[in-house]
Every structure is written in structure tokens, then in C-alpha cells.
Design a protein around this motif. Structure first.
Motif, PDB file in Angstrom:
ATOM      1  N   TRP A  84      -6.205   8.132  -6.710  1.00  0.00           N
ATOM      2  CA  TRP A  84      -6.389   6.890  -7.461  1.00  0.00           C
ATOM      3  C   TRP A  84      -5.868   5.689  -6.705  1.00  0.00           C
ATOM      4  O   TRP A  84      -6.365   4.572  -6.889  1.00  0.00           O
ATOM      5  CB  TRP A  84      -5.814   6.983  -8.865  1.00  0.00           C
ATOM      6  N   SER A  85      -4.901   5.862  -5.815  1.00  0.00           N
ATOM      7  CA  SER A  85      -4.393   4.724  -5.041  1.00  0.00           C
ATOM      8  C   SER A  85      -5.468   4.154  -4.120  1.00  0.00           C
ATOM      9  O   SER A  85      -5.536   2.945  -3.901  1.00  0.00           O
ATOM     10  CB  SER A  85      -3.156   5.116  -4.232  1.00  0.00           C
ATOM     11  N   THR A  94      -6.066  -2.645   1.705  1.00  0.00           N
ATOM     12  CA  THR A  94      -7.284  -1.895   1.388  1.00  0.00           C
ATOM     13  C   THR A  94      -7.492  -0.798   2.412  1.00  0.00           C
ATOM     14  O   THR A  94      -6.866  -0.784   3.461  1.00  0.00           O
ATOM     15  CB  THR A  94      -8.513  -2.821   1.348  1.00  0.00           C
ATOM     16  N   VAL A 116      -7.810   2.083  -6.483  1.00  0.00           N
ATOM     17  CA  VAL A 116      -7.153   0.854  -6.945  1.00  0.00           C
ATOM     18  C   VAL A 116      -7.013  -0.143  -5.794  1.00  0.00           C
ATOM     19  O   VAL A 116      -7.302  -1.334  -5.950  1.00  0.00           O
ATOM     20  CB  VAL A 116      -5.784   1.176  -7.593  1.00  0.00           C
ATOM     21  N   ALA A 117      -6.564   0.326  -4.649  1.00  0.00           N
ATOM     22  CA  ALA A 117      -6.366  -0.577  -3.510  1.00  0.00           C
ATOM     23  C   ALA A 117      -7.665  -1.262  -3.110  1.00  0.00           C
ATOM     24  O   ALA A 117      -7.691  -2.476  -2.872  1.00  0.00           O
ATOM     25  CB  ALA A 117      -5.785   0.180  -2.316  1.00  0.00           C
ATOM     26  N   ARG A 166       0.824  -1.208   0.000  1.00  0.00           N
ATOM     27  CA  ARG A 166       0.000   0.000   0.000  1.00  0.00           C
ATOM     28  C   ARG A 166       0.858   1.259   0.000  1.00  0.00           C
ATOM     29  O   ARG A 166       0.571   2.238  -0.686  1.00  0.00           O
ATOM     30  CB  ARG A 166      -0.931  -0.008   1.193  1.00  0.00           C
ATOM     31  N   LEU A 169       2.018   1.787  -3.474  1.00  0.00           N
ATOM     32  CA  LEU A 169       0.933   2.295  -4.317  1.00  0.00           C
ATOM     33  C   LEU A 169       0.669   3.770  -4.025  1.00  0.00           C
ATOM     34  O   LEU A 169       0.497   4.574  -4.952  1.00  0.00           O
ATOM     35  CB  LEU A 169      -0.333   1.466  -4.081  1.00  0.00           C
ATOM     36  N   ASP A 170       0.665   4.149  -2.748  1.00  0.00           N
ATOM     37  CA  ASP A 170       0.455   5.551  -2.398  1.00  0.00           C
ATOM     38  C   ASP A 170       1.600   6.427  -2.896  1.00  0.00           C
ATOM     39  O   ASP A 170       1.380   7.561  -3.314  1.00  0.00           O
ATOM     40  CB  ASP A 170       0.287   5.702  -0.883  1.00  0.00           C
ATOM     41  N   SER A 171       2.826   5.909  -2.859  1.00  0.00           N
ATOM     42  CA  SER A 171       3.966   6.667  -3.389  1.00  0.00           C
ATOM     43  C   SER A 171       3.825   6.879  -4.889  1.00  0.00           C
ATOM     44  O   SER A 171       4.111   7.965  -5.406  1.00  0.00           O
ATOM     45  CB  SER A 171       5.278   5.934  -3.091  1.00  0.00           C
ATOM     46  N   ALA A 172       3.380   5.841  -5.588  1.00  0.00           N
ATOM     47  CA  ALA A 172       3.160   5.968  -7.031  1.00  0.00           C
ATOM     48  C   ALA A 172       2.065   6.989  -7.331  1.00  0.00           C
ATOM     49  O   ALA A 172       2.180   7.779  -8.269  1.00  0.00           O
ATOM     50  CB  ALA A 172       2.813   4.610  -7.640  1.00  0.00           C
ATOM     51  N   ALA A 173       1.014   6.994  -6.519  1.00  0.00           N
ATOM     52  CA  ALA A 173      -0.076   7.951  -6.733  1.00  0.00           C
ATOM     53  C   ALA A 173       0.378   9.375  -6.445  1.00  0.00           C
ATOM     54  O   ALA A 173      -0.044  10.314  -7.130  1.00  0.00           O
ATOM     55  CB  ALA A 173      -1.268   7.587  -5.842  1.00  0.00           C
TER      56      ALA A 173
END
Length: 168
Positions: free
Chosen positions: A65-66, A115, A69-70, A46, A49-53
Motif C-alpha cells: 500500500w505504501s 514517488t 499511496v506514494a 518515503r 511510509l514504507d516503515s508504516a506499510a
């Protein structure tokens, strides 16, 4: 029996080679360890994913968006996990305890940490303050929350159908 195995590795009642690889309950990781390990991995996933967002924000969405997606990927994975473990438990009852540990690891631990319905709810409440200037702000926040829950339910159903269809 098989050579090279330690005594007690396989179930004594079933015999040493009836279920190769079957672990006795005392040799399985504790339930809390399954949840903790899955939670640690889910948290790392997670955070990635948050870093990518944060590096690639998308405008016009009602949440980062993270978050979307999550929650959708997590719901899909939980549906698939439910179908997989149910199908395997029915086909291989001797593996039920190992499958229960898998559910704790992947479902409760990983997906629970990955999630973020709670995080989404907190985001919605904080955003509702910004929307309160509009007459329909609260209705918009509720509609978006209901929409994400509905998408999550469809994703869980799809994951279940994909795996249960593949197991036939």
C-alpha cells in the motif's frame, strides 16, 4: 528604502523596496541544492511510509500500500505544484526564479524521491515471474501497471484543478 537591509538584497533595477523580499539570483540557493534538499526530505518521507506499510501490511493488494499511496499522493502534489507555480508566475513575474527553485525542490527533489514508478515497475517484473504460472500473468501485470498510471494521471489532474480553482 527599508532600513536594516544589506545592499544588493533586492533587485537594483526595481529599486530597493519595489519587491520586498525578492532575492537576487546570486542569493538564491543553487539549483542542485534545491533538488538535493527536496530529495533528502522526500527519501525520509518515503522511508517513513514504507516503515508504516511494513508494520501494518494490507493483504489482497497487487502492490504494497505504501507504493500506491506514494504514487497517487505524489501525482496529486505534482499537479497542484504545477498549477500553483504557473498561477504565481503569471501573477508575479518577478518571482519566476524563486518559483522555479520551488519546482526543483518540491517537484524534482521531494516528489522524485517520494514517488516510485520505477520501484513499482521493478516490483511488477519480479511479481510477473510468480504470475507466469497463470496464463494471464503478463496481462495482469500490464493491466495493473496501466491502472496505476491512470490513477496517477487522474490524481495529477485533480491536484491541478484544486489549486487552479482556488487561485481564481
Amino acid at each position: 528604502g527599508r532600513t536594516g537591509r544589506r545592499p544588493g538584497y533586492c533587485s537594483a533595477a526595481a529599486g530597493p523596496s519595489a519587491y520586498p523580499g525578492r532575492m537576487d539570483e546570486h542569493r538564491m540557493p543553487p539549483q542542485w541544492a534545491c533538488v538535493a534538499a527536496g530529495g533528502a526530505l522526500g527519501t525520509l518521507a518515503r522511508a517513513g511510509l514504507d516503515s508504516a506499510a511494513a508494520a501494518r501490511p494490507v493483504g489482497g493488494l497487487f502492490a504494497p500500500w505504501s507504493v500506491l499511496v506514494a504514487n497517487v499522493v505524489g501525482a496529486l502534489a505534482l499537479g497542484a505544484l504545477a498549477a500553483f507555480t504557473a498561477g504565481r508566475s503569471a501573477a508575479f513575474p518577478e518571482r519566476a526564479r524563486a518559483l522555479a527553485r520551488l519546482k526543483l525542490f518540491a517537484g524534482t527533489g521531494f516528489a522524485g524521491a517520494f514517488t516510485t514508478y520505477g520501484g513499482y515497475a521493478a516490483w511488477t517484473v519480479s511479481s510477473a515471474a510468480q504470475w507466469s504460472a497463470r496464463a494471464h500473468g503478463a496481462a495482469l501485470a500490464l493491466a495493473q501497471s496501466a491502472g496505476l498510471l491512470a490513477v496517477g494521471a487522474v490524481a495529477a489532474w485533480a491536484g491541478h484543478r484544486l489549486v487552479s480553482g482556488a487561485q481564481r
